[in-house]
Write a protein that holds these residues in place. Structure first.
Motif, PDB file in Angstrom:
ATOM      1  N   ASP A   1      28.801  26.085  57.746  1.00 54.28           N
ATOM      2  CA  ASP A   1      30.240  25.628  57.104  1.00 54.28           C
ATOM      3  C   ASP A   1      31.335  25.779  58.086  1.00 54.28           C
ATOM      4  O   ASP A   1      32.483  25.141  57.604  1.00 54.28           O
TER       5      ASP A   1
ATOM      6  N   GLU B   1      34.081  18.587  59.420  1.00 51.03           N
ATOM      7  CA  GLU B   1      33.636  17.369  58.776  1.00 51.03           C
ATOM      8  C   GLU B   1      33.411  16.335  59.726  1.00 51.03           C
ATOM      9  O   GLU B   1      32.367  15.606  59.527  1.00 51.03           O
TER      10      GLU B   1
ATOM     11  N   LYS C   1      29.773  14.251  60.347  1.00 56.11           N
ATOM     12  CA  LYS C   1      29.509  12.911  60.238  1.00 56.11           C
ATOM     13  C   LYS C   1      28.996  12.131  61.487  1.00 56.11           C
ATOM     14  O   LYS C   1      27.956  11.166  61.370  1.00 56.11           O
TER      15      LYS C   1
END
Length: 217
Positions: free
Chosen positions: A139, A143, A147
């Motif tokens: 976590d 992000e 990707k």
């Protein structure tokens, strides 16, 4: 009257000849332009082709050089001590994610497969045995990095990616007996690890399939 008609005929012939000369000049000029343009295009294509070949050659050399160098911060385990038996039961691995050991007889598909959910360790380890690089994240991974790494895995045969919430590093790369934690997707060690270990010399079963297993996408 006859003289006037003859004069007009002569002038008409002269005009026709002049028009023909002008047409021949235009045709010659157009041929020159066409030939020149074709030569420029051919030269450009040849130059571009040479550029591409040189770049590919340079990229290949860089990959070979990277693969020859040790990966900074990498951890290694004795491959012969990891175990390679096929087992039906769950396996408790000493590393998270595991770097090898006994595993299920079915591998995770690893032909550029990006899994959004955690995958069973016992199947992923079998993929490592086939020469796959396993990219994992938790976590804490940004992000954008997730990707970018997914894009890299997606175009790389013998690789797979999945989340591992319990791992210590935000982003980790694992091959059979090899593991490194990297700072981001832009960390140069990512490309180096791939160049070195995708079907690399650490692979116990080089050439074994990465399709036809578990988790077809």
């Amino acid at each position: 009257m006859a003289s006037k008609s003859k004069t007009q005929s002569t002038e008409r012939k002269a005009r026709i000849e002049q028009m023909r000369r002008a047409e021949r000049i235009r045709e010659r000029r157009n041929r020159i332009i066409t030939i020149t343009a074709s030569a420029v295009v051919v030269a450009a294509l040849v130059g571009f082709g040479a550029f591409v070949l040189n770049k590919e050659s340079e990229d290949q050399k860089k990959q070979e050089q990277a693969a020859a160098e040790p990966v900074t911060g990498e951890k290694s385990w004795d491959a012969e001590k990891l175990g390679r038996d096929h087992v039906a039961e769950a396996v408790k691995y000493p590393q998270t994610p595991p770097v090898g050991g006994n595993h299920n007889q079915v591998w995770m598909n690893c032909a550029g497969d990006v899994y959004k959910e955690p995958v069973p360790d016992v199947n992923a380890v079998h993929s490592l045995e086939h020469g796959a690089v396993w990219v994992t994240y938790n976590d804490k991974a940004p992000e954008g990095d997730v990707k970018a790494l997914g894009d890299l895995v997606g175009k790389t045969q013998y690789s797979l990616m999945s989340p591992v919430k319990e791992q210590a590093g935000a982003i980790m790369l694992t091959a059979w007996g090899k593991q490194v934690t990297v700072d981001s997707a832009k960390d140069p060690r990512v490309d180096q690890f791939f160049a070195k270990y995708v079907q690399g010399p650490q692979t116990p079963e080089p050439g074994a399939a990465c399709t036809g297993g578990m988790g077809a996408q």
